[in-house]
Design a protein around this motif. Structure first.
Motif, PDB file in Angstrom:
ATOM      1  N   TYR A   1     -73.418 -53.569  43.643  1.00 21.65           N
ATOM      2  CA  TYR A   1     -72.753 -53.464  44.948  1.00 21.65           C
ATOM      3  C   TYR A   1     -73.265 -54.586  45.854  1.00 21.65           C
ATOM      4  O   TYR A   1     -74.151 -54.377  46.694  1.00 21.65           O
ATOM      5  N   PRO A   2     -72.747 -55.788  45.719  1.00 20.44           N
ATOM      6  CA  PRO A   2     -73.275 -56.961  46.430  1.00 20.44           C
ATOM      7  C   PRO A   2     -73.235 -56.842  47.945  1.00 20.44           C
ATOM      8  O   PRO A   2     -74.015 -57.519  48.626  1.00 20.44           O
TER       9      PRO A   2
ATOM     10  N   ASP B   1     -77.437 -42.011  41.912  1.00 21.56           N
ATOM     11  CA  ASP B   1     -77.305 -41.464  43.255  1.00 21.56           C
ATOM     12  C   ASP B   1     -76.672 -42.485  44.189  1.00 21.56           C
ATOM     13  O   ASP B   1     -75.777 -42.167  44.983  1.00 21.56           O
ATOM     14  N   ILE B   2     -77.117 -43.735  44.093  1.00 23.14           N
ATOM     15  CA  ILE B   2     -76.539 -44.794  44.918  1.00 23.14           C
ATOM     16  C   ILE B   2     -75.063 -44.972  44.609  1.00 23.14           C
ATOM     17  O   ILE B   2     -74.231 -45.144  45.517  1.00 23.14           O
ATOM     18  N   ALA B   3     -74.697 -44.901  43.334  1.00 21.82           N
ATOM     19  CA  ALA B   3     -73.288 -45.036  42.949  1.00 21.82           C
ATOM     20  C   ALA B   3     -72.444 -43.934  43.595  1.00 21.82           C
ATOM     21  O   ALA B   3     -71.340 -44.197  44.106  1.00 21.82           O
ATOM     22  N   ASN B   4     -72.957 -42.710  43.610  1.00 19.19           N
ATOM     23  CA  ASN B   4     -72.226 -41.605  44.231  1.00 19.19           C
ATOM     24  C   ASN B   4     -72.095 -41.803  45.742  1.00 19.19           C
ATOM     25  O   ASN B   4     -71.065 -41.481  46.342  1.00 19.19           O
TER      26      ASN B   4
ATOM     27  N   ARG C   1     -82.609 -54.939  42.642  1.00 20.28           N
ATOM     28  CA  ARG C   1     -81.832 -55.935  41.899  1.00 20.28           C
ATOM     29  C   ARG C   1     -80.607 -55.309  41.254  1.00 20.28           C
ATOM     30  O   ARG C   1     -79.496 -55.844  41.335  1.00 20.28           O
ATOM     31  N   ALA C   2     -80.819 -54.164  40.610  1.00 17.30           N
ATOM     32  CA  ALA C   2     -79.708 -53.507  39.925  1.00 17.30           C
ATOM     33  C   ALA C   2     -78.663 -53.006  40.926  1.00 17.30           C
ATOM     34  O   ALA C   2     -77.457 -53.120  40.685  1.00 17.30           O
TER      35      ALA C   2
END
Length: 467
Positions: free
Chosen positions: A239-240, A202-205, A233-234
């Motif tokens: 996505y720093p 979900d975060i990636a989207n 952490r992941a």
């Protein structure tokens, strides 16, 4: 089968509770349409060709608004099946089920919503009445593709920028039983984890949609601290530059004092924490498991770790006296928290919904009068007339400031003056605000009554609750 899913309010974020069922139901062949009334006005024309409507009601404001919209839907299309789903679905059931809704699904709603839609699609008798779902969730990645883009929702204001923000949920429910909270009424100390991989997907989207900041909307992010920390952490590894905020109880801030410096390095900007009151008796009645000294300790720990704190408050309860409000102001003054405050926090009045753990508490029952199905809460009286007058004044100041977009500092200054005047004390001039604090542009709160402005945004007639 065409199913319209409607959200009325989800704290200014793109609604997770439309995206989750959209993914689950679309996979079964249901044609799902999404409508978010926090940014899209309601028009009965949207009902053309729709076979059923389901309203997402994860909080009090959402439920209040949903009842009005559902009444309009029922008037326009009396034959249309209607369901409410989410934490607040069963609140006020005597006034909703059979009148504006056929089915109420609280808790983990996806299995019940799926069964209801499947029965309607295949000509079987659908579920009706009240359903409580507590099944462990299956892995579902929210489908946000047909929702308005996140750049139309609340943003993170920080360092002179307004960054695109969005909300995700890593867990539902809560291990705790704070007596004023609606969550233990449904979950009774249980939590349900969404799963590391679905949350990261979900975060990636969201990042692909331009999101720069993520709010974890879990009731308490540290209900499962190892799991939650692994997600941060992941997400940071992938996505720093992404930043985050979370909600954590005071006792968890203290218990996990060694982790906050690491989380700051992972992009955690601020923590929302329910301080509630500076009156020790109130904290005990609410079963908060912390003291005023603990609140001071939480501020020190987070600040020392480079994490900002945004406290939330519950200033108005039946026994609140003006001295309690003065004490709250003095706490905010001494800890330089004004820049971390949203004005609504100074005006929130205790809501006691149906089934609340406070309904039978001996500290509360002398003040209860009757359950009001219109406002979905027990009506109660103030012990101190001065506190009632102060609530009305602060409530009006907060609502006016929110609806007209006034600067928070200006509104808070007016509220501080009103407290001093109502208590008959001299609090002196507004002290230092403290260092600038990151904030979301949506300043309202899940346990606050809806404002007239929120209702107008949804095309409704609802206003503030009298008194």
């Amino acid at each position: 089968m065409r199913l319209l899913l409607v959200s009325t309010y989800e704290l200014g974020h793109q609604p997770v509770h439309l995206a989750l069922p959209a993914a689950e139901l679309s996979a079964t062949g249901v044609e799902v349409e999404l409508l978010d009334l926090s940014i899209e006005p309601f028009d009965v024309a949207v009902l053309q060709g729709v076979d059923a409507v389901a309203f997402s009601v994860p909080m009090h404001t959402a439920m209040r608004l949903a009842i009005e919209v559902a009444s309009m839907v029922r008037a326009a299309r009396p034959e249309l099946p209607i369901a409410f789903y989410g934490l607040y679905a069963a609140v006020g059931r005597d006034g909703t089920v059979g009148r504006v809704a056929d089915l109420l699904i609280s808790g983990e709603y996806l299995p019940g919503l799926k069964a209801w839609a499947d029965a309607l699609a295949n000509g079987r008798e659908p579920l009706q009445g009240v359903v409580l779902g507590l099944d462990r969730p299956t892995a579902v990645v929210p489908d946000r593709t047909t929702l308005p883009s996140n750049d139309g929702y609340a943003r993170l204001e920080w360092e002179g920028e307004a960054r695109v923000a969005a909300a995700v949920e890593a867990s539902h429910g809560c291990r705790h039983r704070c007596r004023h909270c609606p969550i233990p009424v449904v979950y009774d100390g249980r939590i349900r984890l969404a799963g590391l991989e679905p949350v990261l997907a979900d975060i990636a989207n969201l990042v692909a949609d331009g999101v720069e900041h993520v709010t974890f909307a879990d009731p308490d992010f540290f209900n499962a601290p190892r799991y939650s920390t692994d997600i941060l952490r992941a997400a940071h590894d992938a996505y720093p530059d992404l930043t985050f905020d979370v909600t954590v109880k005071v006792e968890h801030i203290l218990a996990h004092d060694s982790v906050w410096t690491e989380l700051s390095g992972l992009g955690l900007l601020f923590v929302v924490s329910a301080f509630e009151s500076v009156d020790e008796r109130t904290l005990q009645i609410l079963d908060k498991s912390h003291t005023v000294e603990d609140m001071s300790g939480a501020v020190r720990i987070l600040r020392g770790s480079g994490v900002y704190v945004r406290p939330t408050w519950l200033p108005f309860l039946p026994w609140t006296d003006p001295d309690h409000l003065v004490g709250m102001v003095e706490f905010i003054d001494s800890h330089q928290l004004w820049s971390a405050m949203d004005p609504v926090q100074m005006a929130i009045k205790l809501l006691i919904p149906e089934g609340s753990l406070l309904e039978g508490h001996p500290a509360v029952t002398p003040f209860l009068r009757s359950y009001d199905p219109m406002t979905l809460t027990w009506a109660w009286e103030f012990e101190h007339a001065a506190s009632e007058l102060m609530h009305k004044e602060l409530d009006a100041i907060a609502a006016d400031g929110s609806d007209c977009g006034a600067e928070s500092v200006e509104t808070l200054g007016l509220m501080r003056l009103a407290i001093a005047r109502g208590a008959g004390v001299d609090l002196g001039p507004m002290p230092r605000l403290g260092r600038p604090t990151p904030r979301l542009t949506e300043s309202w709160f899940c346990c606050a009554e809806p404002t007239a402005g929120q209702a107008i945004a949804a095309g409704l007639s609802i206003g503030r609750v009298p008194g």
